[in-house]
Design an enzyme around this catalytic site. Structure first.
Site, PDB file in Angstrom:
ATOM      1  N   GLN A   1       6.347  38.510   2.797  1.00 44.24           N
ATOM      2  CA  GLN A   1       7.336  37.925   1.902  1.00 44.24           C
ATOM      3  C   GLN A   1       8.751  37.996   2.474  1.00 44.24           C
ATOM      4  O   GLN A   1       9.015  38.732   3.419  1.00 44.24           O
ATOM      5  CB  GLN A   1       7.280  38.618   0.535  1.00 44.24           C
TER       6      GLN A   1
ATOM      7  N   TYR B   1      11.837  50.068 -16.552  1.00 37.87           N
ATOM      8  CA  TYR B   1      10.514  49.660 -16.078  1.00 37.87           C
ATOM      9  C   TYR B   1       9.734  50.835 -15.490  1.00 37.87           C
ATOM     10  O   TYR B   1       8.598  51.111 -15.887  1.00 37.87           O
ATOM     11  CB  TYR B   1      10.695  48.550 -15.049  1.00 37.87           C
ATOM     12  N   GLN B   2      10.334  51.546 -14.564  1.00 34.95           N
ATOM     13  CA  GLN B   2       9.598  52.605 -13.834  1.00 34.95           C
ATOM     14  C   GLN B   2       9.209  53.745 -14.766  1.00 34.95           C
ATOM     15  O   GLN B   2       8.116  54.293 -14.639  1.00 34.95           O
ATOM     16  CB  GLN B   2      10.440  53.171 -12.686  1.00 34.95           C
TER      17      GLN B   2
ATOM     18  N   GLU C   1       0.779  50.372  -0.904  1.00 33.00           N
ATOM     19  CA  GLU C   1       1.731  49.244  -0.927  1.00 33.00           C
ATOM     20  C   GLU C   1       1.402  48.336   0.258  1.00 33.00           C
ATOM     21  O   GLU C   1       1.168  48.811   1.363  1.00 33.00           O
ATOM     22  CB  GLU C   1       3.163  49.796  -0.830  1.00 33.00           C
TER      23      GLU C   1
ATOM     24  N   GLY D   1      -3.883  46.538  -1.940  1.00 37.46           N
ATOM     25  CA  GLY D   1      -4.405  47.369  -3.024  1.00 37.46           C
ATOM     26  C   GLY D   1      -5.831  47.023  -3.416  1.00 37.46           C
ATOM     27  O   GLY D   1      -6.590  47.897  -3.847  1.00 37.46           O
TER      28      GLY D   1
ATOM     29  N   ASP E   1       1.835  48.753 -10.181  1.00 40.83           N
ATOM     30  CA  ASP E   1       3.220  48.267 -10.206  1.00 40.83           C
ATOM     31  C   ASP E   1       3.283  47.078  -9.270  1.00 40.83           C
ATOM     32  O   ASP E   1       3.673  47.193  -8.118  1.00 40.83           O
ATOM     33  CB  ASP E   1       4.155  49.390  -9.738  1.00 40.83           C
TER      34      ASP E   1
ATOM     35  N   SER F   1       3.900  42.903  -8.122  1.00 42.44           N
ATOM     36  CA  SER F   1       4.746  41.719  -8.297  1.00 42.44           C
ATOM     37  C   SER F   1       3.958  40.659  -9.068  1.00 42.44           C
ATOM     38  O   SER F   1       2.819  40.873  -9.464  1.00 42.44           O
ATOM     39  CB  SER F   1       5.264  41.231  -6.942  1.00 42.44           C
TER      40      SER F   1
ATOM     41  N   TYR G   1      14.652  41.235 -15.688  1.00 40.39           N
ATOM     42  CA  TYR G   1      13.356  40.561 -15.520  1.00 40.39           C
ATOM     43  C   TYR G   1      13.351  39.282 -16.367  1.00 40.39           C
ATOM     44  O   TYR G   1      14.048  39.204 -17.372  1.00 40.39           O
ATOM     45  CB  TYR G   1      12.191  41.480 -15.914  1.00 40.39           C
TER      46      TYR G   1
HETATM   47  N1  AAT Z   1       8.885  48.862  -8.847  1.00 40.06           N
HETATM   48  C1  AAT Z   1       9.481  47.604  -8.637  1.00 40.06           C
HETATM   49  C2  AAT Z   1       8.766  46.544  -9.164  1.00 40.06           C
HETATM   50  C3  AAT Z   1       7.797  45.775  -8.610  1.00 40.06           C
HETATM   51  S1  AAT Z   1       7.362  46.036  -7.019  1.00 40.06           S
HETATM   52  C4  AAT Z   1       5.876  45.236  -6.683  1.00 40.06           C
HETATM   53  C5  AAT Z   1       5.345  45.646  -5.306  1.00 40.06           C
HETATM   54  O1  AAT Z   1       3.968  45.235  -5.204  1.00 40.06           O
HETATM   55  C6  AAT Z   1       6.050  45.031  -4.102  1.00 40.06           C
HETATM   56  O2  AAT Z   1       6.593  46.059  -3.308  1.00 40.06           O
HETATM   57  C7  AAT Z   1       4.947  44.259  -3.357  1.00 40.06           C
HETATM   58  O3  AAT Z   1       5.078  44.277  -1.950  1.00 40.06           O
HETATM   59  C8  AAT Z   1       3.704  45.008  -3.818  1.00 40.06           C
HETATM   60  N2  AAT Z   1       2.437  44.261  -3.708  1.00 40.06           N
HETATM   61  C9  AAT Z   1       2.222  42.951  -3.943  1.00 40.06           C
HETATM   62  N3  AAT Z   1       0.938  42.625  -3.734  1.00 40.06           N
HETATM   63  C10 AAT Z   1       0.297  43.769  -3.369  1.00 40.06           C
HETATM   64  C11 AAT Z   1      -1.056  44.084  -3.013  1.00 40.06           C
HETATM   65  N4  AAT Z   1      -2.000  43.138  -2.995  1.00 40.06           N
HETATM   66  N5  AAT Z   1      -1.351  45.377  -2.699  1.00 40.06           N
HETATM   67  C12 AAT Z   1      -0.402  46.333  -2.699  1.00 40.06           C
HETATM   68  N6  AAT Z   1       0.901  46.089  -3.026  1.00 40.06           N
HETATM   69  C13 AAT Z   1       1.247  44.828  -3.348  1.00 40.06           C
HETATM   70  C14 AAT Z   1       7.220  44.743  -9.521  1.00 40.06           C
HETATM   71  C15 AAT Z   1       8.220  43.752  -9.999  1.00 40.06           C
HETATM   72  C16 AAT Z   1       7.753  42.876 -11.138  1.00 40.06           C
HETATM   73  C17 AAT Z   1       8.545  41.595 -11.204  1.00 40.06           C
HETATM   74  C18 AAT Z   1       8.435  40.906 -12.509  1.00 40.06           C
HETATM   75  N7  AAT Z   1       8.962  39.564 -12.478  1.00 40.06           N
END
Ligand code: AAT
Length: 292
Positions: free
Chosen positions: A34, A64-65, A109, A141, A159, A161, A228
């Protein structure tokens, strides 16, 4: 697009885009997965953006966290082994580490650049990595969970995206099946589950899948996060068959031992009243979620 402003434009929220005024762009890079941007905003502190979507800002990341972590962990007695999927910034790790009963924290991650950028630009978030109980795995993941022995974790926190890009599979049924397998009986999962204002169709599907897969409790909760999309975000909370989990009435208060405050700072958002309140749904969402 207004010059000097960041606008969050995505097909996932057509016709609207939140904007933040940019003071300075601090980092721009392209990882294998990305586009990564960090900028200093004029009102929300530093901001982390992946593929044009805001992942966190220094000012409101606490909401959020803290919620995605303490909603599940405060609902079970003595969580010991916890898995975080995504969350490469380290903020969820910081929150999990507040729980003294926790012995092992795995994180998977996909994107190492998120981890490195967070350590450089968001030290108060990446502080989560300093905890000796944490093991970082860089990888997908979905694949990681498939390899986890059955019944390993007390809690899994997803957590992730949004479901456009590398996180797509984290919203699909086979993924939830491997989460259920990885949990002990009566174990809990909490996943990022989008906005009741924008994504009821996605939420409907997640709830329907989870009701089939998780034989314990299945509940939806939500909170406010100003940066968000639509200003709210939700969580899917489920437990596997076994000791009953009553998500709405937290039994494991983190306020009793406050040694974590010294290393990880005070809780800014979460408390047990807001925990229970998070499960109260507006009528339009309640109707859909309860009918699934
Ligand atoms: N804590 C901050 C919020 C997040 S971070 C989401 C994370 O998920 C990113 O670092 C991304 O690289 C990771 N990610 C994405 N796909 C995968 C995967 N398949 N396996 C492991 N990690 C992954 C979330 C924000 C939410 C936004 C809402 N609009």
């Amino acid at each position: 697009v207004i010059p000097g402003w960041f606008s969050e434009i995505s097909p996932m929220w057509p016709g609207e885009a939140r904007s933040l005024k940019i003071d300075k762009i601090l980092f721009q890079g392209k990882s294998d997965y990305q586009n990564v941007i960090v900028f200093q905003s004029s009102t929300y502190g530093k901001v982390l953006v992946l593929d044009g979507v805001i992942q966190l800002t220094e000012r409101d990341e606490c909401a959020y966290q803290e919620m995605i972590t303490h909603l599940p962990l405060c609902s079970i007695p003595n969580p010991r082994k916890v898995l975080v999927i995504g969350g490469g910034d380290g903020g969820v790790l910081r929150e999990v580490a507040r729980h003294v009963s926790v012995e092992k924290i795995d994180i998977c991650e996909i994107d190492k650049m998120v981890v490195d950028v967070s350590k450089e630009y968001f030290p108060s978030v990446a502080v989560g990595y300093d905890d000796p109980r944490v093991t970082l795995h860089i990888g997908d993941g979905v694949a990681f969970l498939k390899a986890v022995p059955e019944g390993t974790y007390d809690a899994v926190i997803v957590d992730s995206s949004d479901p456009i890009g590398p996180a797509q599979e984290l919203f699909e049924k086979p993924f939830f099946e491997s989460v259920a397998r990885a949990l002990r009986p009566g174990g809990v999962v909490c996943t990022q589950a989008e906005s009741i204002w924008l994504h009821m169709h996605i939420i409907e599907d997640i709830v329907a899948n989870c009701r089939q897969i998780f034989k314990g409790s299945v509940n939806y909760a939500w909170t406010t996060v100003p940066t968000y999309p639509s200003g709210v975000i939700g969580f899917m909370l489920c437990s596997t068959e076994g000791p009953t989990v009553d998500f709405k009435n937290p039994i494991n208060s983190i306020d009793t031992d406050d040694s974590h405050v010294k290393t990880n700072g005070p809780l800014k958002f979460y408390n047990s009243e807001i925990h229970s309140a998070a499960f109260c749904l507006p009528s339009f969402a309640k109707k859909v979620i309860e009918s699934k």
